[in-house]
Scaffold this active site. Structure first.
Site, PDB file in Angstrom:
ATOM      1  CG  HIS A 140      -1.858   2.787  11.159  1.00 49.58           C
ATOM      2  ND1 HIS A 140      -2.896   2.220  10.666  1.00 49.58           N
ATOM      3  CD2 HIS A 140      -2.270   4.233  11.047  1.00 49.58           C
ATOM      4  CE1 HIS A 140      -4.101   3.044  10.331  1.00 49.58           C
ATOM      5  NE2 HIS A 140      -3.469   4.310  10.559  1.00 49.58           N
ATOM      6  CD  GLU A 200      -5.392   7.682  10.918  1.00 50.44           C
ATOM      7  OE1 GLU A 200      -6.458   6.927  10.845  1.00 50.44           O
ATOM      8  OE2 GLU A 200      -4.441   7.347  10.957  1.00 50.44           O
ATOM      9  CG  HIS A 235      -5.937   3.374  14.217  1.00 44.28           C
ATOM     10  ND1 HIS A 235      -5.217   4.175  14.712  1.00 44.28           N
ATOM     11  CD2 HIS A 235      -6.342   3.391  12.960  1.00 44.28           C
ATOM     12  CE1 HIS A 235      -4.889   4.988  13.483  1.00 44.28           C
ATOM     13  NE2 HIS A 235      -5.553   4.610  12.512  1.00 44.28           N
ATOM     14  CG  HIS A 288      -1.849  -0.754   1.609  1.00 51.29           C
ATOM     15  ND1 HIS A 288      -3.086  -0.991   0.862  1.00 51.29           N
ATOM     16  CD2 HIS A 288      -1.723  -1.971   2.380  1.00 51.29           C
ATOM     17  CE1 HIS A 288      -3.916  -1.849   1.231  1.00 51.29           C
ATOM     18  NE2 HIS A 288      -3.062  -2.554   2.140  1.00 51.29           N
TER      19      HIS A 288
HETATM   20 FE   LIG Z   1      -5.524   5.148  10.480  1.00 48.94          FE
END
Ligand SMILES: [Fe+2]
Length: 460
Positions: A358, A364, A399, A313
């Site tokens: 991560h 976020e 998370h 990714h």
């Molecule tokens: Fe995240």
């Protein structure tokens, strides 16, 4: 044949726009409304007055950062009565300051907030300070009515990024009209007056990111090259709309506004509080404007995704639509990045297609935008924030996905690309450099320390 990469909105467009974010634009409600050559002539056309809005320091550098616009209008904006506190006994007009910060993750399965018009917004949290022009804030709205006739709103605190989750907003601005439907977003610069009504009377709910510092802009593309991600030409800028008409007076024509039967009320946010003043003239009496500062909107379906073609990714920074650079910090750091992650092909082989576990130095704030346009879909008939309200992972809060989901995605055949996230929901993300502090109600109503953001979000 329909194009796959634009949203086919259930509510059809009714306004015209200019295209191209970052350009100098100009627009006239009547031919000749903008003076030729002069910005500020002794005798503007049609008896208009010249008024400038400076969106940056007058000497902002480089020149491409200098945002300003000249308006040619029937009455200057200074012509109003004294601003007084507006409903300061209410949380929506005089919110408690954001102060709660813990190392936990948060999720709001929904938001049980009071409905109202555009002035009834709920401060969820923020960073920095509106009065010091540092940081940003997140507000929520759940509209069940139009703003009353002859009222307008502006925020002197910051530039508003407006993201409807469901519904549509008909926004009359000083620069012209914007129809903003679910899966579109709009930006209204600091101090610009606008009025929000509900097309077809449908309810609308969503999120406002108020940027205290600087302006949103397209991210630099670096090694990607000249095109990719959000394209400047897909951003739509309103065309001038004059509430009134041209009237002959002797040999001249004069732009005469339709001010309506009574006084106008201007409701303004300053220092996160609301203030109100009345005035005789409509604020929507701009017959022409020219400059580099203006409102705009964008259909997030038009985003051109960049991704991995063999394995792994890329960082989610490749999903950023708009960024607000944090000047004075390390280059590439943003006060906030806005991303919207929707349907796209995903080709990487022998790669776990769900996001990695991560911890992120940024915070976020993630929420659903309902891209599904069918009004009978359960996504559109719930009547409240959903299928979840939002989740928030502050800086360095760990998370990821649960063990069941992990196993499910490990079992996938990744030898062929698959279309991801094609289920009618686009994930909106506000990624902020500084921790997002929460207001009292937002902190109390959040579920804390969820291990599995997907299932926690859908639990009620
Ligand atoms: Fe995240």
């Amino acid at each position: 044949m329909s194009l796959p990469y634009i949203t086919y909105f259930s509510l059809k467009e009714k306004y015209t726009y200019l295209n191209g974010l970052g350009n100098l634009h100009q627009s006239e409600a009547f031919p000749g409304s903008i003076p030729l050559v002069n910005n500020h002539p002794q005798h503007p056309p049609f008896g208009l007055r010249t008024e400038k809005i400076s969106g940056t320091a007058l000497t902002a550098q480089p020149r491409s950062n200098n945002l300003w616009t000249y308006l040619y209008r029937a009455r200057p904006s200074y012509d109003h009565e004294t601003f007084e506190p507006y409903k300061h006994h209410l949380e929506t007009a005089n919110p408690s300051p954001p102060k709660h910060l813990t190392p936990n993750s948060y999720v709001w399965p929904t938001f049980e907030i009071e409905k109202g018009d555009w002035t009834v917004q709920h401060l969820l949290g923020g960073t920095g300070s509106a009065t010091e022009k540092v940081g940003m804030a997140v507000w929520l709205f759940h509209l069940d009515r139009d703003m009353p006739p002859q009222t307008a709103f502006s925020s002197q605190d910051g530039e508003a990024l407006i993201v409807p989750q469901v519904g549509a907003l008909d926004i009359q601005t000083e620069f012209g009209n914007l129809l903003v439907r679910q899966n579109e977003v709009a930006v209204i610069p600091r101090g610009v007056k606008y009025r929000v009504t509900l097309p077809e009377g449908r309810h609308a709910r969503g999120y406002v990111l108020e940027l205290y510092q600087g302006h949103f802009r397209l991210p630099d593309l670096g090694i990607i090259g000249s095109t990719g991600l959000a394209s400047a030409r897909d951003f739509e800028i309103p065309t001038a709309y004059f509430e009134g008409e041209l009237v002959s007076q002797g040999d001249d024509q004069v732009a005469v506004p339709n001010n309506g039967p009574g006084k106008w009320t201007i409701i303004s946010r300053l220092g996160t509080k609301l203030w109100a003043a009345t005035q005789g003239a409509t604020p929507f009496s701009v017959a022409g404007w020219q400059g580099t500062l203006y409102p705009y909107k964008y259909d997030v379906k038009r985003f051109n995704y960049i991704g991995n073609l063999n394995f792994d990714h890329a960082d989610p920074s490749v999903f950023v639509i708009l960024t607000a650079p944090a000047f004075g910090k390390q280059p590439g750091t943003a006060v906030v990045d806005f991303a919207a992650v929707g349907p796209r092909w995903n080709p990487p082989e022998k790669t776990l297609w769900i996001p990695w576990y991560h911890r992120n130095t940024a915070s976020e704030f993630v929420f659903p935008i309902i891209s599904e346009q069918d009004s009978t879909s359960p996504l559109n008939t719930g009547g409240k924030f959903g299928p979840w309200g939002a989740w928030l992972n502050s800086n360095m809060v760990a998370h990821g996905s649960n063990d069941g989901e992990y196993a499910e995605w490990q079992a996938k055949d990744t030898s062929k690309p698959e279309k991801l996230q094609d289920g009618g929901i686009t994930a909106g993300i506000f990624e902020t450099e500084n921790a997002l502090l929460l207001t009292d109600w937002a902190f109390k109503s959040a579920q804390k320390n969820f291990k599995d953001q997907i299932s926690a979000a859908f639990e009620e």
